[in-house]
Design a protein around this motif. Structure first.
Motif, PDB file in Angstrom:
ATOM      1  N   VAL A  10       0.834  -1.206   0.000  1.00 12.14           N
ATOM      2  CA  VAL A  10       0.000   0.000   0.000  1.00 12.14           C
ATOM      3  C   VAL A  10       0.865   1.252   0.000  1.00 12.14           C
ATOM      4  O   VAL A  10       0.620   2.206  -0.755  1.00 12.14           O
ATOM      5  N   GLY A  11       1.897   1.255   0.852  1.00  7.25           N
ATOM      6  CA  GLY A  11       2.756   2.426   0.946  1.00  7.25           C
ATOM      7  C   GLY A  11       3.514   2.697  -0.342  1.00  7.25           C
ATOM      8  O   GLY A  11       3.619   3.851  -0.780  1.00  7.25           O
ATOM      9  N   ALA A  12       4.042   1.620  -0.973  1.00  7.83           N
ATOM     10  CA  ALA A  12       4.784   1.796  -2.224  1.00  7.83           C
ATOM     11  C   ALA A  12       3.876   2.308  -3.333  1.00  7.83           C
ATOM     12  O   ALA A  12       4.251   3.214  -4.095  1.00  7.83           O
ATOM     13  N   THR A  13       2.674   1.749  -3.422  1.00 11.97           N
ATOM     14  CA  THR A  13       1.725   2.171  -4.464  1.00 11.97           C
ATOM     15  C   THR A  13       1.349   3.637  -4.305  1.00 11.97           C
ATOM     16  O   THR A  13       1.356   4.409  -5.286  1.00 11.97           O
ATOM     17  N   LYS A  14       1.029   4.033  -3.091  1.00  9.58           N
ATOM     18  CA  LYS A  14       0.620   5.416  -2.858  1.00  9.58           C
ATOM     19  C   LYS A  14       1.780   6.381  -3.042  1.00  9.58           C
ATOM     20  O   LYS A  14       1.604   7.481  -3.586  1.00  9.58           O
ATOM     21  N   SER A  15       2.983   5.993  -2.613  1.00  9.21           N
ATOM     22  CA  SER A  15       4.148   6.872  -2.747  1.00  9.21           C
ATOM     23  C   SER A  15       4.502   7.090  -4.208  1.00  9.21           C
ATOM     24  O   SER A  15       4.838   8.215  -4.621  1.00  9.21           O
ATOM     25  N   ILE A  16       4.438   6.031  -5.012  1.00  7.84           N
ATOM     26  CA  ILE A  16       4.717   6.165  -6.446  1.00  7.84           C
ATOM     27  C   ILE A  16       3.715   7.107  -7.109  1.00  7.84           C
ATOM     28  O   ILE A  16       4.074   7.943  -7.941  1.00  7.84           O
ATOM     29  N   LYS A  17       2.452   6.991  -6.697  1.00  5.78           N
ATOM     30  CA  LYS A  17       1.424   7.868  -7.239  1.00  5.78           C
ATOM     31  C   LYS A  17       1.688   9.318  -6.858  1.00  5.78           C
ATOM     32  O   LYS A  17       1.514  10.235  -7.673  1.00  5.78           O
ATOM     33  N   MET A  18       2.125   9.539  -5.617  1.00  5.11           N
ATOM     34  CA  MET A  18       2.429  10.895  -5.162  1.00  5.11           C
ATOM     35  C   MET A  18       3.615  11.484  -5.932  1.00  5.11           C
ATOM     36  O   MET A  18       3.621  12.669  -6.285  1.00  5.11           O
ATOM     37  N   ILE A  19       4.624  10.649  -6.190  1.00  4.69           N
ATOM     38  CA  ILE A  19       5.789  11.117  -6.949  1.00  4.69           C
ATOM     39  C   ILE A  19       5.386  11.482  -8.370  1.00  4.69           C
ATOM     40  O   ILE A  19       5.799  12.518  -8.917  1.00  4.69           O
ATOM     41  N   ASP A  20       4.568  10.631  -8.995  1.00  2.00           N
ATOM     42  CA  ASP A  20       4.120  10.900 -10.368  1.00  2.00           C
ATOM     43  C   ASP A  20       3.311  12.188 -10.456  1.00  2.00           C
ATOM     44  O   ASP A  20       3.370  12.911 -11.461  1.00  2.00           O
TER      45      ASP A  20
END
Length: 467
Positions: A444-454
């Motif tokens: 969950v954390g990796a998915t959300k963090s990648i989305k935030m970076i994008d």
């Protein structure tokens, strides 16, 4: 081995390993927090302040579909294994409710507390009707519950406040670091206990073959994990009343009601106002006073026994209660509560493994950790109810599932432990639940963090007073 030998073994072996785990967590956490400071930019923070303050609440309807079916299955298994291990299962429930069912993060955390409360209450009810596996004492250690509960609840308050300013990716990294450390340590602890049980079973069988009579052999620990000493035989009601100690329960309820009153008053105050901070700070003397009262009592009793030559432990933990050990336990209680506040769990991810490390046998560790979690999770549920953080129909449904799971999980696993003669099974379940939580939180954390970076979103610390 004598009581002195047990204490010496713990202090020289397990104590160093626990402190090594704490150093590992603090070092890794310091690096993660330093990185968060690097990402902090006040100009970016101000540009998204309005967006952060208007987070959308998402409450899916309770319907008969595949999402509800998955939530039911995962909730049942997570509650069953989580309560047996004494860790609750919040690290599994929050991602499941968020990703599968579709609740927003805050509502998922609130519903996770509901599930932990339901499972822990049914587990406590079951445990109150079970005798201690090796002594004529309650299966719930009220001394340890009174020692850890106040600091755990104070830690939950701290964790909730930190969750406001910590970025999501930082919370995820801190939890993964902690969960991987505690799960691996619990796993190796389970292997150690499995080997001890194997030796005990083999030598007991050899002795029985020689003498054709059951003989209890002295091992490297004072009381074998599953060998019963002389115990008073009691029926169900007598066992329930024997396990229920009203004095300890009343003290715990007093702490619970005090924290609840302060939390409700705080929630009706303006954030960062004088009354808000006053009500927050008032929780500290309540927790510290109850902890100090119990810690002083345990220290004096332990010292008195040692001076009289009686090396019997004052509680289920096979350690010498020195000021250093008591302060260390207070720190672990705060840490467990802080993790619970950040994650939306009951704090059992720290308390469960810690009880095992200080020498509490798995059955008692599970019962005591679940008992403490019942208070911490129910406090959050009552608070969230008044704040309107979760939909009542969905909460009642998930609580019902967790109540059934908690009861049957305890019943089936304890019967399996008795049949196999291996209490280490509880430790492996605890380790597995914590590891599974690390995986789900990591995803969950990796998915959300990648989305935030994008999306080029702000990833630094947030402003506490502008929520």
């Amino acid at each position: 081995m004598s009581g002195t030998g047990i204490i010496s073994f713990w202090e020289k072996g397990n104590s160093m390993k626990i402190r090594g785990l704490i150093v590992y967590f603090l070092a890794a956490a310091s690096v993660a927090i330093a990185v968060a400071f690097f990402f902090s930019d006040e100009s970016q923070h101000n540009s998204i302040k309005l967006k952060l303050s208007r987070s959308t609440r998402v409450w899916p309807k309770l319907e008969a579909n595949w999402r509800t079916a998955v939530a039911t299955t995962v909730g049942f298994l997570g509650s069953a294994f989580g309560t047996v291990g004494g860790v609750g299962g919040g690290g599994i429930f929050v991602p499941m409710l968020n990703l599968v069912v579709g609740f927003d993060t805050k509502s998922a955390a609130a519903l996770s507390k509901c599930m932990i409360m339901g499972a822990s209450m049914s587990s406590v009810w079951y445990n109150l009707q079970v005798q201690h596996p090796s002594k004529d004492v309650p299966i719930i250690d009220y001394n340890l519950a009174l020692l850890f509960q106040p600091m755990l609840m104070l830690g939950i308050t701290i964790g909730v406040e930190l969750s406001v300013i910590f970025p999501f990716w930082l919370i995820t990294i801190l939890i993964i670091i902690l969960f991987l450390g505690t799960s691996s340590r619990s796993f190796f602890r389970g292997i150690q206990m499995w080997k001890q049980e194997t030796i005990l079973k083999r030598e007991t069988q050899e002795q029985e073959d020689k003498s054709n009579a059951a003989t209890v052999l002295e091992k490297d620990y004072e009381v074998p994990l599953l060998v019963k000493t002389e115990q008073t035989q009691r029926n169900g009601i007598e066992t329930f009343l024997f396990n229920l100690r009203l004095k300890g329960l009343m003290v715990l309820m007093t702490v619970w009601l005090s924290f609840l009153a302060l939390q409700l008053l705080k929630n009706n105050s303006e954030v960062c106002s004088t009354s808000y901070w006053t009500l927050n700070i008032l929780q500290v003397p309540i927790a510290v006073c109850v902890y100090a009262w119990e810690a002083t009592k345990m220290y004096k009793e332990s010292l008195s026994r040692r001076q009289s030559g009686n090396m019997e432990c004052v509680c289920e933990a096979s350690i010498e209660w020195t000021p250093t050990q008591l302060v260390f336990c207070a720190f672990c209680g705060l840490l467990g509560g802080t993790v619970g506040g950040l994650l939306g769990s009951g704090g059992g991810f720290i308390l469960g493994p810690l009880l095992l490390e200080i020498g509490v046998i798995p059955q008692v560790a599970s019962a005591t950790a679940t008992f403490v979690m019942m208070f911490s999770s129910s406090l959050s549920v009552v608070e969230f109810y008044f704040l309107g953080r979760f939909p009542i129909p969905f909460a009642l449904y998930l609580i019902s599932v967790s109540v059934l799971a908690g009861f049957w999980g305890q019943c089936l696993v304890r019967k399996l432990v008795k049949f196999l003669g291996r209490a280490s099974l509880i430790v492996f379940i605890l380790s597995s639940v914590i590891f599974a939580s690390a995986l789900t939180m990591g995803y969950v954390g990796a998915t959300k963090s990648i989305k935030m970076i994008d999306n080029h979103e702000y990833m630094g610390f947030l402003n506490f007073c502008t929520r």
